[in-house]
Design a protein around this motif. Structure first.
Motif, mmCIF file in Angstrom:
data_model
loop_
_atom_site.group_PDB
_atom_site.id
_atom_site.type_symbol
_atom_site.label_atom_id
_atom_site.label_comp_id
_atom_site.label_asym_id
_atom_site.label_seq_id
_atom_site.Cartn_x
_atom_site.Cartn_y
_atom_site.Cartn_z
ATOM 1 N N ARG A 19 0.846 -1.198 0.000
ATOM 2 C CA ARG A 19 0.000 0.000 0.000
ATOM 3 C C ARG A 19 0.877 1.242 0.000
ATOM 4 N N ALA A 20 0.416 2.278 -0.664
ATOM 5 C CA ALA A 20 1.096 3.570 -0.601
ATOM 6 C C ALA A 20 0.823 4.170 0.768
ATOM 7 N N ALA A 21 1.834 4.781 1.343
ATOM 8 C CA ALA A 21 1.688 5.396 2.662
ATOM 9 C C ALA A 21 2.546 6.646 2.724
ATOM 10 N N ILE A 22 2.248 7.479 3.694
ATOM 11 C CA ILE A 22 3.056 8.670 3.968
ATOM 12 C C ILE A 22 3.734 8.453 5.305
ATOM 13 N N TYR A 23 5.044 8.581 5.303
ATOM 14 C CA TYR A 23 5.841 8.419 6.525
ATOM 15 C C TYR A 23 6.357 9.786 6.944
ATOM 16 N N ILE A 24 6.133 10.135 8.216
ATOM 17 C CA ILE A 24 6.586 11.424 8.733
ATOM 18 C C ILE A 24 7.371 11.168 10.012
ATOM 19 N N ALA A 25 8.682 11.331 9.928
ATOM 20 C CA ALA A 25 9.511 11.209 11.126
ATOM 21 C C ALA A 25 9.150 12.351 12.064
ATOM 22 N N HIS A 31 7.208 11.863 3.481
ATOM 23 C CA HIS A 31 7.610 11.286 2.201
ATOM 24 C C HIS A 31 6.845 9.993 1.941
ATOM 25 N N LEU A 32 6.683 9.702 0.658
ATOM 26 C CA LEU A 32 5.896 8.556 0.220
ATOM 27 C C LEU A 32 6.715 7.276 0.343
ATOM 28 N N VAL A 33 6.099 6.234 0.917
ATOM 29 C CA VAL A 33 6.729 4.918 1.062
ATOM 30 C C VAL A 33 5.705 3.855 0.692
ATOM 31 N N ARG A 34 6.154 2.620 0.600
ATOM 32 C CA ARG A 34 5.267 1.475 0.417
ATOM 33 C C ARG A 34 5.296 0.655 1.701
ATOM 34 N N VAL A 35 4.130 0.175 2.132
ATOM 35 C CA VAL A 35 4.032 -0.640 3.338
ATOM 36 C C VAL A 35 3.248 -1.908 3.025
ATOM 37 N N THR A 63 15.306 0.329 2.856
ATOM 38 C CA THR A 63 15.793 1.273 1.848
ATOM 39 C C THR A 63 14.983 2.561 1.827
ATOM 40 N N GLU A 64 13.721 2.508 2.286
ATOM 41 C CA GLU A 64 12.868 3.702 2.304
ATOM 42 C C GLU A 64 12.874 4.412 3.651
ATOM 43 N N VAL A 65 12.979 3.661 4.740
ATOM 44 C CA VAL A 65 12.991 4.235 6.090
ATOM 45 C C VAL A 65 14.147 3.589 6.842
ATOM 46 N N GLN A 66 15.225 4.334 7.011
ATOM 47 C CA GLN A 66 16.420 3.763 7.619
ATOM 48 C C GLN A 66 16.329 3.615 9.131
ATOM 49 N N ASN A 67 15.597 4.509 9.798
ATOM 50 C CA ASN A 67 15.593 4.492 11.257
ATOM 51 C C ASN A 67 14.228 4.907 11.818
ATOM 52 N N PRO A 68 13.209 4.042 11.683
ATOM 53 C CA PRO A 68 11.902 4.404 12.255
ATOM 54 C C PRO A 68 11.982 4.435 13.778
ATOM 55 N N ARG A 69 11.282 5.389 14.384
ATOM 56 C CA ARG A 69 11.340 5.565 15.831
ATOM 57 C C ARG A 69 9.928 5.670 16.405
ATOM 58 N N PRO A 70 9.757 5.269 17.666
ATOM 59 C CA PRO A 70 8.461 5.481 18.319
ATOM 60 C C PRO A 70 8.065 6.953 18.241
ATOM 61 N N ARG A 73 5.005 9.122 12.505
ATOM 62 C CA ARG A 73 3.628 9.003 12.018
ATOM 63 C C ARG A 73 3.596 8.314 10.651
ATOM 64 N N ILE A 74 2.598 7.452 10.471
ATOM 65 C CA ILE A 74 2.383 6.771 9.194
ATOM 66 C C ILE A 74 0.904 6.883 8.849
ATOM 67 N N GLU A 75 0.628 7.299 7.620
ATOM 68 C CA GLU A 75 -0.747 7.438 7.154
ATOM 69 C C GLU A 75 -0.959 6.547 5.936
ATOM 70 N N PHE A 76 -1.980 5.689 5.994
ATOM 71 C CA PHE A 76 -2.346 4.880 4.841
ATOM 72 C C PHE A 76 -3.795 4.460 4.962
ATOM 73 N N GLU A 77 -4.409 4.221 3.815
ATOM 74 C CA GLU A 77 -5.810 3.810 3.739
ATOM 75 C C GLU A 77 -6.729 4.736 4.525
ATOM 76 N N GLY A 78 -6.442 6.030 4.495
ATOM 77 C CA GLY A 78 -7.291 7.025 5.138
ATOM 78 C C GLY A 78 -7.183 7.093 6.642
ATOM 79 N N GLU A 79 -6.208 6.429 7.240
ATOM 80 C CA GLU A 79 -6.028 6.435 8.689
ATOM 81 C C GLU A 79 -4.623 6.897 9.038
ATOM 82 N N ALA A 80 -4.485 7.466 10.228
ATOM 83 C CA ALA A 80 -3.183 7.920 10.715
ATOM 84 C C ALA A 80 -2.795 7.114 11.953
ATOM 85 N N PHE A 81 -1.530 6.733 12.015
ATOM 86 C CA PHE A 81 -1.012 5.919 13.101
ATOM 87 C C PHE A 81 0.316 6.478 13.596
#
Length: 103
Positions: A19-25, A31-35, A63-70, A73-81
Motif C-alpha cells: 500500500r502507498a503510505a506517507i511516513y513522517i519522522a 515522504h511517500l513509502v510502500r508498506v 531502503t525507504e525508512v532507515q531508522n523508524p522511531r516510536p 507518524r504513518i498514514e495509509f488507507e485514510g487512517e493515521a497511526f
C-alpha cells in the motif's frame, strides 16, 4: 541487489499486497513509502483469562525508512497511526516490522 531483495521489491509494489503510505519522522517532512499492512488479532494470556485485541503492524523497507522511531507518524488507507515500541528488523536487514496505534 540480492534475489531476496528483488523479491521483496516485487511484493511491496504489488497492488494486492503493498500500500502507498506517507511516513513522517517526528519533526520531519512527509515522504511517500510502500508498506505491507498486517492487521492480525492477538490473544494474550493473563492468569486464567485470555484477552483478545486488534493489532496493526506494518512492514517497511529499510531502503525507504532507515531508522523508524516510536512517535513517527504513518498514514495509509485514510487512517493515521503512530509507531509504538521499538521497530524490529528481519534477519536479512531488509524490512522493519513496526507496531502502530491510532494517532
Amino acid at each position: 541487489m540480492s534475489a531476496f531483495a528483488a523479491a521483496l521489491d516485487v511484493l511491496f509494489t504489488d497492488a494486492n499486497i503493498g500500500r502507498a503510505a506517507i511516513y513522517i519522522a517526528e519533526g520531519g517532512t512527509p515522504h511517500l513509502v510502500r508498506v505491507v499492512p498486517r492487521r492480525a488479532d492477538e490473544v494474550t494470556s493473563l492468569g486464567d483469562a485470555r484477552l483478545w485485541s486488534e493489532t496493526t503492524r506494518i512492514d517497511l523497507r529499510v531502503t525507504e525508512v532507515q531508522n523508524p522511531r516510536p512517535g513517527d507518524r504513518i498514514e495509509f488507507e485514510g487512517e493515521a497511526f503512530l509507531i509504538q515500541g521499538e521497530p524490529v528488523r528481519d534477519r536479512e536487514r531488509l524490512v522493519w516490522t513496526v507496531d502502530l496505534r491510532p494517532a
